[in-house]
Scaffold this active site. Structure first.
Site, PDB file in Angstrom:
ATOM      1  CE  LYS A 160      -0.277   3.357   4.611  1.00 57.29           C
ATOM      2  NZ  LYS A 160      -0.301   3.489   6.048  1.00 57.29           N
ATOM      3  CD  GLU A 217      -3.125   5.609   6.560  1.00 57.76           C
ATOM      4  OE1 GLU A 217      -3.079   5.590   5.326  1.00 57.76           O
ATOM      5  OE2 GLU A 217      -2.214   5.160   7.282  1.00 57.76           O
ATOM      6  CG  HIS A 269      -6.068   1.886   5.027  1.00 59.21           C
ATOM      7  ND1 HIS A 269      -5.633   2.883   5.870  1.00 59.21           N
ATOM      8  CD2 HIS A 269      -5.048   1.006   4.929  1.00 59.21           C
ATOM      9  CE1 HIS A 269      -4.396   2.600   6.253  1.00 59.21           C
ATOM     10  NE2 HIS A 269      -4.022   1.467   5.694  1.00 59.21           N
ATOM     11  N   GLY A 320       1.782   2.682  10.688  1.00 58.52           N
ATOM     12  CA  GLY A 320       2.689   3.802  10.456  1.00 58.52           C
ATOM     13  C   GLY A 320       3.347   4.336  11.718  1.00 58.52           C
ATOM     14  CB  SER A 349       4.602  -1.172  12.454  1.00 62.99           C
ATOM     15  OG  SER A 349       4.172   0.157  12.625  1.00 62.99           O
ATOM     16  CG  ASN A 407      -1.805   1.179   1.327  1.00 68.20           C
ATOM     17  OD1 ASN A 407      -1.942   1.937   0.355  1.00 68.20           O
ATOM     18  ND2 ASN A 407      -2.437   1.375   2.475  1.00 68.20           N
ATOM     19  CD  GLU A 461      -4.154  -2.379   7.594  1.00 66.32           C
ATOM     20  OE1 GLU A 461      -3.077  -2.666   7.091  1.00 66.32           O
ATOM     21  OE2 GLU A 461      -4.722  -1.300   7.424  1.00 66.32           O
TER      22      GLU A 461
HETATM   23  P1  PGA Z   1       2.453   0.627   7.746  1.00 66.76           P
HETATM   24  O1  PGA Z   1       1.021   0.757   7.056  1.00 66.76           O
HETATM   25  O2  PGA Z   1       3.073  -0.635   7.236  1.00 66.76           O
HETATM   26  O3  PGA Z   1       3.182   1.861   7.314  1.00 66.76           O
HETATM   27  O4  PGA Z   1       2.219   0.589   9.220  1.00 66.76           O
HETATM   28  C1  PGA Z   1       0.185  -0.309   7.031  1.00 66.76           C
HETATM   29  C2  PGA Z   1      -1.113   0.020   6.356  1.00 66.76           C
HETATM   30  O5  PGA Z   1      -1.192   0.670   5.318  1.00 66.76           O
HETATM   31  O6  PGA Z   1      -2.112  -0.381   6.824  1.00 66.76           O
END
Ligand code: PGA
Length: 250
Positions: free
Chosen positions: A16, A104, A102, A178, A210, A14, A172
């Site tokens: 983003k 976010e 997601h 993140g 992470s 992902n 998640e």
């Molecule tokens: P990350 O993001 O690996 O940066 O923690 C995970 C995600 O997009 O859900």
């Protein structure tokens, strides 16, 4: 490392809202593509920003590793919906997956479960595979379960058994995304098992939050997930390939 029934592990990148230029996106993609050339036990899905998809999907055929996904989509087919991208458009482009729900999107764009439910249905109708993300805000085990339960119930409302069997679900934990503060494999395992109970069919359950080359193996081997959704580390080709190689060693 193959999971028990011989099904391939799924690795979702992902990206983003990254990178900032097409040139950088192409460079990142080419490095990943080169690094996963002879991969047999995993399927890699790259989810770049929408605008890069047509460039990275060329040249056809796009059935080879890696495959492509979008990070979100609209719930309708077409019409007067300014700014939206329909799953039918993504299908036509050669995408096979769409990340939905997601955290976010839930957090910064106030996406409610009812909207995610409509998006899942449209994605399936368009012939794409939804990768539904669910996660808890806190580390308190009891609250986690309640929160996951509520999300799953609303996100999956009205879906027939035949549709449910086509889904991929990613656990998640919001506090792990993140943050560099990953969820322990034991804790993640419990959440994964809880999610599994909502489905009578065997569907892939992934972990995201992470993930790096140090902890990736534990989520597969110890916690029993069928794949990973990787944010930050998927922007670093060396680290991303290292993660894939770690979980692919026999
Ligand atoms: P990350 O993001 O690996 O940066 O923690 C995970 C995600 O997009 O859900």
């Amino acid at each position: 490392m193959k999971i028990s029934n011989g099904v391939k592990l799924l690795i979702i990148a992902n990206w983003k809202c990254n990178p900032i230029t097409l040139q950088k996106a192409k460079r990142l993609f080419n490095s990943i593509k080169k690094g996963i050339k002879n991969l047999r036990n995993s399927e890699v899905v790259i989810c770049p920003p929408f605008v890069y998809l047509p460039y990275l999907l060329k040249p056809k055929p796009y059935t080879l590793n890696p495959k492509f996904g979008a990070q979100d989509c609209f719930w309708g087919k077409k019409g007067a919906f300014t700014g939206e991208i329909s799953p039918w458009m993504l299908k036509e482009l050669g995408c096979q997956y769409v990340i939905l729900g997601h955290s976010e999107r839930r957090q910064y764009f106030n996406e409610p479960d009812e909207m995610i439910n409509k998006k899942i249905k449209a994605t399936l109708k368009a012939g794409l595979t939804p990768i539904l993300c669910v996660g808890d805000k806190s580390r308190e085990a009891k609250e986690d379960i309640k929160e996951l339960d509520g999300q799953l119930e609303k996100d999956l409302k009205g879906l027939k058994k035949s549709s449910l069997s086509k889904l991929i679900v990613t656990y998640e934990p919001i506090w792990a995304i993140g943050t560099g503060n990953p969820c322990g494999s034991e804790e993640a395992k419990l959440a994964g098992q809880f999610i599994k109970k909502h489905f009578s069919e065997k569907i892939p359950i992934l972990y995201g939050g992470s993930v790096d080359s140090q902890n990736a193996e534990d989520y597969i081997k110890k916690a029993g997930f069928q794949g990973l959704l990787i944010g930050n580390a998927s922007l670093n080709p060396k680290e991303f390939i290292k993660i894939i190689k770690t979980i692919n060693k026999d």
